[in-house]
Design an enzyme around this catalytic site. Structure first.
Site, mmCIF file in Angstrom:
data_model
loop_
_atom_site.group_PDB
_atom_site.id
_atom_site.type_symbol
_atom_site.label_atom_id
_atom_site.label_comp_id
_atom_site.label_asym_id
_atom_site.label_seq_id
_atom_site.Cartn_x
_atom_site.Cartn_y
_atom_site.Cartn_z
ATOM 1 N N ASP A 290 0.838 -1.204 0.000
ATOM 2 C CA ASP A 290 0.000 0.000 0.000
ATOM 3 C C ASP A 290 0.873 1.255 0.000
ATOM 4 O OD1 ASP A 290 -2.766 -1.077 2.157
ATOM 5 O OD2 ASP A 290 -2.308 -1.500 0.079
ATOM 6 N N GLU B 42 0.894 -0.137 -4.764
ATOM 7 C CA GLU B 42 -0.280 0.720 -4.866
ATOM 8 C C GLU B 42 0.243 2.161 -4.938
ATOM 9 O OE1 GLU B 42 -4.150 2.193 -2.383
ATOM 10 O OE2 GLU B 42 -2.153 2.212 -1.512
#
Length: 168
Positions: A90, A119
């Protein structure tokens, strides 16, 4: 295939104030062996950069080799312990490039088939090829959203073809 998702806060963006390194800093101040692990602006009183504006989330100095070594070892531990073969990170753009370049090289050396996915909500080109195998395709989603809102097929095709050319 087992895939693990991991937030950047576990990998290098920040820790909590009860993390062993930060506890040592609170005890020993600038004399702590971990003082260089974070971004301090002052040791008396203790002031430091944080993730967002949350004082309980001190931001790590992921440019520092000791921090990199520690968290790369943590990555290897969990890869081995859980037998995963892919990892989604992330908010990967919140961590120093140096960290992910070293992590990528180290992980690929151990397992060339291991897959690292980032991400990144904006253009991910600066993180590909030496830090991650791929990135989430949010740009295409934005193009589709624009197409739905504007009904401008030519704009969509222009964006799509440029994107396709940039990321084969």
């Amino acid at each position: 295939m087992i895939i693990c998702a991991l937030a950047a806060d576990s990998q290098g963006n920040h820790t909590g104030i009860y993390f062993f390194a930060f506890l040592d800093i609170m005890k020993n101040g600038k004399d702590s062996r971990y003082a260089h692990w974070y971004h301090f602006t002052n040791f008396e009183p203790l002031e430091y950069l944080t993730f967002s504006t949350t004082k309980s989330m001190p931001k790590l100095n992921t440019d520092h080799p000791d921090v990199q070594d520690y968290f790369i070892d943590v990555m290897h531990y969990w890869i081995k312990e859980t037998n995963i073969d892919a990892w989604r990170i992330d908010v990967a753009n919140e961590v120093a490039h140096k960290f992910y370049k070293r992590a990528y090289q180290s992980i690929k050396k151990s397992n060339p088939d291991f897959y690292l996915l980032a991400e990144i909500w904006h253009d991910p080109i600066n993180w590909l090829h030496q830090e991650f195998d791929a990135a989430m395709n949010y740009q295409l989603g934005f193009f589709i959203k624009d197409l739905i809102n504007t009904h401008d097929i030519q704009q969509f095709l222009d964006q799509f073809y440029l994107y396709q050319f940039k990321y084969p």
